[in-house]
Design an enzyme around this catalytic site. Structure first.
Site, PDB file in Angstrom:
ATOM      1  N   GLU A 172       0.944  -1.180  -0.046  1.00 51.96           N
ATOM      2  CA  GLU A 172      -0.046   0.149  -0.012  1.00 51.96           C
ATOM      3  C   GLU A 172       0.876   1.358   0.281  1.00 51.96           C
ATOM      4  O   GLU A 172       0.450   2.258  -0.813  1.00 51.96           O
ATOM      5  CB  GLU A 172      -0.910   0.029   1.065  1.00 51.96           C
ATOM      6  CG  GLU A 172      -2.190  -1.123   1.167  1.00 51.96           C
ATOM      7  CD  GLU A 172      -1.860  -2.574   1.248  1.00 51.96           C
ATOM      8  OE1 GLU A 172      -0.601  -2.514   1.755  1.00 51.96           O
ATOM      9  OE2 GLU A 172      -2.536  -3.414   0.742  1.00 51.96           O
TER      10      GLU A 172
ATOM     11  N   HIS B 265     -11.331  -5.825   8.111  1.00 53.75           N
ATOM     12  CA  HIS B 265     -11.936  -5.628   6.948  1.00 53.75           C
ATOM     13  C   HIS B 265     -13.264  -4.932   7.095  1.00 53.75           C
ATOM     14  O   HIS B 265     -13.883  -4.848   5.940  1.00 53.75           O
ATOM     15  CB  HIS B 265     -11.982  -7.002   6.271  1.00 53.75           C
ATOM     16  CG  HIS B 265     -10.841  -7.449   5.168  1.00 53.75           C
ATOM     17  ND1 HIS B 265      -9.887  -7.826   6.116  1.00 53.75           N
ATOM     18  CD2 HIS B 265     -10.566  -7.544   4.055  1.00 53.75           C
ATOM     19  CE1 HIS B 265      -8.873  -8.351   5.195  1.00 53.75           C
ATOM     20  NE2 HIS B 265      -9.220  -8.054   4.059  1.00 53.75           N
TER      21      HIS B 265
END
Lengths: 338, 326
Positions: free
Chosen positions: B60, B129
């Site tokens: 990321e 998540h």
């Protein structure tokens, strides 16, 4: 620490034998030295605030790498970047004014010592988070390939940055995406006060590029000619073949990590030993032997540069502070949104 | 005007902007060959090629960093973070770099960057998540933060975000990708700094954004059956935060509920409530009520998860309590 150099075949030896080229390198290095000495003085007089990290001792690494670039090439640096900014062609007046926090500084007094910037000189900034700028430099590299232009990117960072994830992510995509980048590790042997062998499993930083099948070299970062020769080669590789590389320049900072560092973690003898290999004195001696320079000329150059630095201080002193009404300017582009 | 699912409205916005402007490109994890984790980028690599739809490693920090550098060098990147939870790995790039670069370099450069990322729970995806973190970003000067709740706004705001010269956090929601709505064809731009009343009412104001807008609208429909007229204000523009329609509404209804999918503490509702107290205190007949997720890491178990996230029933019960009609 003894520097083992890997042999680096240079195409540009010819270019580095003429007096004008050598004199340029000499003057650039001396300008950075005198600028930084003056910066220390101004810091002690409280003209400069915040943290302040000096490049003294690292001049050959800075000038040897950045002098190989064009004005349109990008340079990304760290919080120890006064010298990089000057070497990339930013007026020392604008650098000193930024250290003084003035509106006339490179970042209009919003950045300070650690956040110099110039769009015009493609000096794309000093970043104060270790390793943060490497992924951003990759973005400039991607944009160059995207637009099909022939600039390159130089991403400069310390040995400490090579232990963080961003370094590895950056080397990985640079190789994967064929980015035109030269990663320059300024290995001054300490990440703040922690010696490289206490922080890195691999103390020869160039070896870290092996994991990414990337060209890498280690060079004596106190020898400006050696640094320049190998940089020329790596810049050509980036520009012509769009292949990245990692260059480790082994060098030393004579002063502490920052102006507030009491420097208790290394011996005085070690500092003295490195000073015997001073990059500016070495190049001066070399040029004298080649009959390119005399002691009188050296003295005259020093006077000129000292005066140039004095001018920078005068400019900074006389420049205005930013106007308080402009506190919110440039938080956002294109509007005055809060 | 076509009826499109949210994911297709977003896809249409990306396609139109990529056609309009050569400097727009996409990057992210599995957005190309795989067509995107939530299929928002479906077909785009095929249409625009690998240079303009860049599949990245699962890393990321390099995704956001590359996007920032490209933005500073003349491109208009749209980065996808597969979920907002993953962006934690890249927070240094988002906050210390993207948000601050323009100011700390004295306006010498700009960062025209969009980061698209979904938050939201309800799919038994557990603690790593399922969360919503738009308030984290909305805290930071230098970022713009939007969170549309309808397909039309999703398209119009994404197009505006891509044309904006600042880093924009474009918050989507996993639970809304399949939600359908009418979407104007072609050039449809929704400003990034305007909230609006999505349903008019007189008795109580409900503020919500993203998936909670849908929950609030459903609740308002139910409340109407009980004779309660709720006004719903879509808080799609979180930073800059457009408070005008909320303040105006509160002056009319005198009661306010904020609904968000994230935790209440230090949340979007906290900010809205503070501003209402500052700007319309004298108009309030009751304290502002904040609805948000239970303050736990999202649980996996279906029943626990259901009670951990706010729903229609919470809004209805709160509205009635606020009006003394329980």
């Amino acid at each position: 620490m003894k520097v083992e150099q890997r042999p680096a075949d240079s195409k540009s030896k010819e270019a580095l034998t003429d007096k004008a080229s050598l004199l340029n390198l000499y003057r650039e290095m001396l300008l950075i030295r005198r600028f930084e000495e003056k910066t220390a003085e101004m810091y002690q007089l409280a003209k400069i605030g915040g943290f302040c990290h000096l490049n003294i001792g690292e001049e050959a690494t800075i000038v040897g790498t950045i002098s190989a670039l064009r004005q349109t090439d990008y340079v990304y640096s760290t919080y120890r970047e006064h010298g990089h900014a000057i070497a990339k062609g930013i007026d020392p007046k604008a650098v000193m004014a930024e250290l003084f926090g003035k509106e006339t500084g490179t970042s209009h007094g919003r950045g300070g010592s650690m956040h110099l910037f110039s769009a015009d000189r493609r000096f794309y900034g000093g970043y104060a988070i270790v390793g943060e700028a490497l992924p951003i430099a990759c973005g400039s590299g991607y944009a160059i390939n995207y637009k099909g232009t022939d600039e390159i990117v130089m991403s400069s960072f310390g040995d400490g940055a090579t232990n963080i994830g961003a370094f590895h992510e950056s080397l990985n995509v640079a190789k994967l995406w064929h980015l035109p980048i030269v990663f320059v590790c300024v290995n001054n042997l300490y990440g703040m006060g922690t010696a490289v062998n206490r922080a890195s499993a691999v103390t020869e930083i160039w070896k870290k590029a092996c994991a990414y099948d990337m060209t890498s070299e280690r060079v004596d970062g106190m020898d400006v000619l050696a640094v320049r020769r190998i940089t020329d080669q790596l810049v050509a590789q980036a520009r012509e073949k769009h292949e990245p590389s990692l260059l480790e320049c082994v060098t030393y900072r004579y002063r502490g990590h920052s102006m507030s560092d009491p420097d208790t973690y290394r011996g005085k003898d070690e500092i003295k030993e490195w000073q015997t290999r001073d990059p500016i004195l070495s190049l001066g001696e070399h040029m004298k032997k080649q009959k390119m320079l005399t002691d009188e000329e050296i003295e005259r150059i020093d006077e000129e540069i000292t005066a140039q630095v004095e001018d920078a201080v005068k400019f900074a002193e006389e420049s205005p502070d930013p106007d308080p009404k402009d506190l919110y300017r440039d938080v956002y582009a294109g509007e005055g949104a809060a | 005007m076509a009826v499109l699912a949210m994911r297709d409205a977003l896809n249409q916005a990306l396609r139109e902007e990529m056609k309009r402007d050569e400097s727009v490109f996409l990057l992210g994890e599995d957005i190309g060959l795989y067509d995107g984790s939530f299929k928002v980028t479906r077909g785009l690599m095929k249409e625009f090629g690998e240079k303009r739809v860049l599949d990245t490693p699962i890393a990321e920090e390099i995704i956001i960093g590359t996007a920032i550098g490209a933005a500073m060098s003349g491109l208009r990147p749209v980065a996808e973070m597969m979920t907002v939870n993953f962006i934690m790995v890249a927070m240094d790039q988002v906050v210390n770099a993207a948000a601050h670069i323009r100011y700390m370099f004295g306006g010498g450069t700009k960062v025209p960057l969009v980061i698209r990322t979904p938050g939201g729970g309800g799919h038994q995806l557990g603690a790593q998540h399922s969360h919503s973190h738009e308030n984290w970003f909305a805290h930071v000067p230098g970022l713009k933060v939007v969170a549309p709740g309808t397909p039309a706004d999703a398209k119009g705001m994404l197009k505006s975000a891509i044309r904006d010269d600042n880093p924009v956090m474009f918050i989507e929601n996993e639970g809304t990708y399949a939600v359908k709505g009418e979407v104007p064809d072609g050039e449809h731009l929704v400003p990034l700094d305007k909230n609006e009343v999505k349903r008019a009412g007189d008795d109580i104001t409900i503020c919500a954004h993203s998936r909670m807008l849908i929950v609030a609208m459903d609740a308002a429909t139910e409340l109407e059956k009980d004779g309660i007229s709720a006004e719903v204000v879509d808080m799609r523009a979180l930073r800059p935060l457009d408070m005008a329609p909320v303040v105006e509404s509160v002056k009319k209804t005198s009661r306010l509920i904020t609904v968000e999918e994230g935790w209440r503490s230090y949340g979007v509702g906290s900010e809205i409530a503070s501003r209402v107290y500052e700007e319309a205190f004298d108009y309030l007949d009751a304290p502002v009520a904040r609805i948000g997720a239970a303050e736990v890491p999202a649980p996996y178990n279906k029943r626990l998860e259901k009670i951990a996230f706010p729903g229609k029933a919470d809004v209805i019960v709160t509205a009635k309590a606020l009006l003394g009609k329980n």
